[in-house]
Motif scaffolding. Structure first.
Motif: not given
Length: 389
Positions: A2, A286, A288-291
């Motif tokens: 991202n 981040p 793939n789950r935005g973590r």
């Protein structure tokens, strides 16, 4: 990955790189996408772009100032012959090739490699010249003022180059300083950061005129070709980031979206910035789950670069360093010197084991569209990635 910025159209390429070299080794899993990010402070002027050559580094750097000159866009025969004079004086004084690059870049900034007179000298007609400068009593290739010698002396390229080198050699640690700081220590210019943008083209000119000399580094008291690593800096200003060998290559058949190369190295291996530049990004990418899960080892398909750094260099090039073991040692906006440690090898992000994922981008484009193969690029700078040939 991202990113906060949208991709923009790519700028013109800076020139063809050396012919691509390929290597196939054991696969290390990682990814390296990117969004676009454009900055111009370290970029070269568009009208100064020249075509890179794939000259071999011959270790025979004799310059023929009377022979035919190579063809380079925006720099004519007269200008390149002046560059050859600058290099030849450096050779005669036994100045290492790094000094030739600094001197040529300085003359590019000061005079565009033309032997300029000031208006008074030009109007008198007493001395031949190649144009008129605009700075008080400054004349010659380096626009030296009256304290440097007589007008006739300063407008003799060999004299002007010798005076430049004499002062450069008195600058403590000049060989390891960023080019713009070394040049500024000699010139004391009103625009101290202006020299940096010429480093890339100056290196190409030195390579073209002196048998690949910008690809050398001093090893055991001798100039050696294509050996810049471990913090040792080639005359071009570049060094290999880590000592490991290349594993997964750039955009291979099995991994067409792999926008860099993986360099195998043990966890904790120091990562050195490949060239002087300014840090654009230093953060956790981040998954793939935005973590933000960079403080633990990653795994294949997790996604993201983990802890990573992007650095903008002269000529509009950007280097990327992914999967660091912990938070980078540098911060956004910081100027870093070639060979400076910016982090350690790890396995954060989309990674199956410790290694450095290393990318090179051109045209100040951080997106996948700007990515180029790091293997031929680094070899052309005298800092080949180990095991990449």
């Amino acid at each position: 990955m991202n990113d906060e910025t949208r991709p923009r159209p790519r700028q013109l390429r800076l020139g063809a790189l050396a012919a691509a070299l390929t290597a196939t080794f054991a696969l290390l899993c990682c990814t390296g996408g990117a969004g676009a990010f454009f900055l111009t402070e370290l970029g070269g002027d568009a009208d100064e772009r020249v075509t890179s050559t794939s000259l071999d580094c011959t270790e025979d750097f004799r310059v023929d100032i009377r022979g035919s000159m190579p063809r380079m866009s925006q720099y004519g025969e007269r200008q390149l012959r002046n560059a050859a004079r600058i290099i030849k004086v450096g050779q005669e004084m036994k100045v290492p090739p790094r000094g030739w690059v600094i001197a040529v870049a300085t003359a590019m900034q000061e005079s565009r490699l033309l032997n300029l007179a000031n208006r008074t000298v030009a109007e008198s007609g007493d001395l031949p010249n190649e144009g008129v400068g605009a700075d008080h009593d400054s004349v010659g290739l380096f626009q030296q003022r009256a304290s440097w010698g007589t007008v006739a002396q300063r407008m003799t390229p060999e004299y002007a180059a010798r005076k430049f080198y004499e002062k450069l050699l008195k600058v403590p640690g000049w060989e390891r300083r960023p080019l713009t700081r070394a040049a500024q220590a000699v010139q004391i210019s009103a625009f101290p950061d202006a020299y940096a943008k010429h480093e890339e083209v100056a290196s190409q000119i030195v390579n073209a005129l002196a048998g690949g000399a910008a690809r050398t580094v001093l090893v055991a008291g001798k100039q050696a070709c294509d050996r810049a690593a471990g913090g040792e800096i080639a005359a071009s200003g570049w060094t290999a980031p880590v000592p490991g060998g290349v594993g997964s290559g750039f955009r291979t058949t099995s991994r067409p979206g792999h926008n860099g190369v993986d360099i195998a190295a043990p966890k904790g291996t120091l990562i050195r910035v490949a060239a002087t530049g300014r840090v654009l990004v230093a953060r956790c990418d981040p998954d793939n789950r935005g973590r933000l899960s960079c403080n633990a080892d990653g795994w294949p398909d997790k996604g993201g670069c983990g802890w990573f750094v992007d650095v903008l260099h002269a000529g509009g090039f950007i280097t990327r360093y992914c999967h660091m073991v912990s938070k980078p040692r540098v911060s956004v906006g910081q100027t870093v010197k070639a060979g400076e440690v910016i982090g350690e090898v790890g396995s954060s992000g989309n990674s199956s084991g410790p290694h450095l994922h290393f990318e090179v981008h051109e045209d100040e484009d951080r997106s996948s569209r700007g990515a180029i193969d790091p293997v031929p690029f680094m070899r052309s700078r005298g800092a080949p990635l180990k095991g990449s040939e």
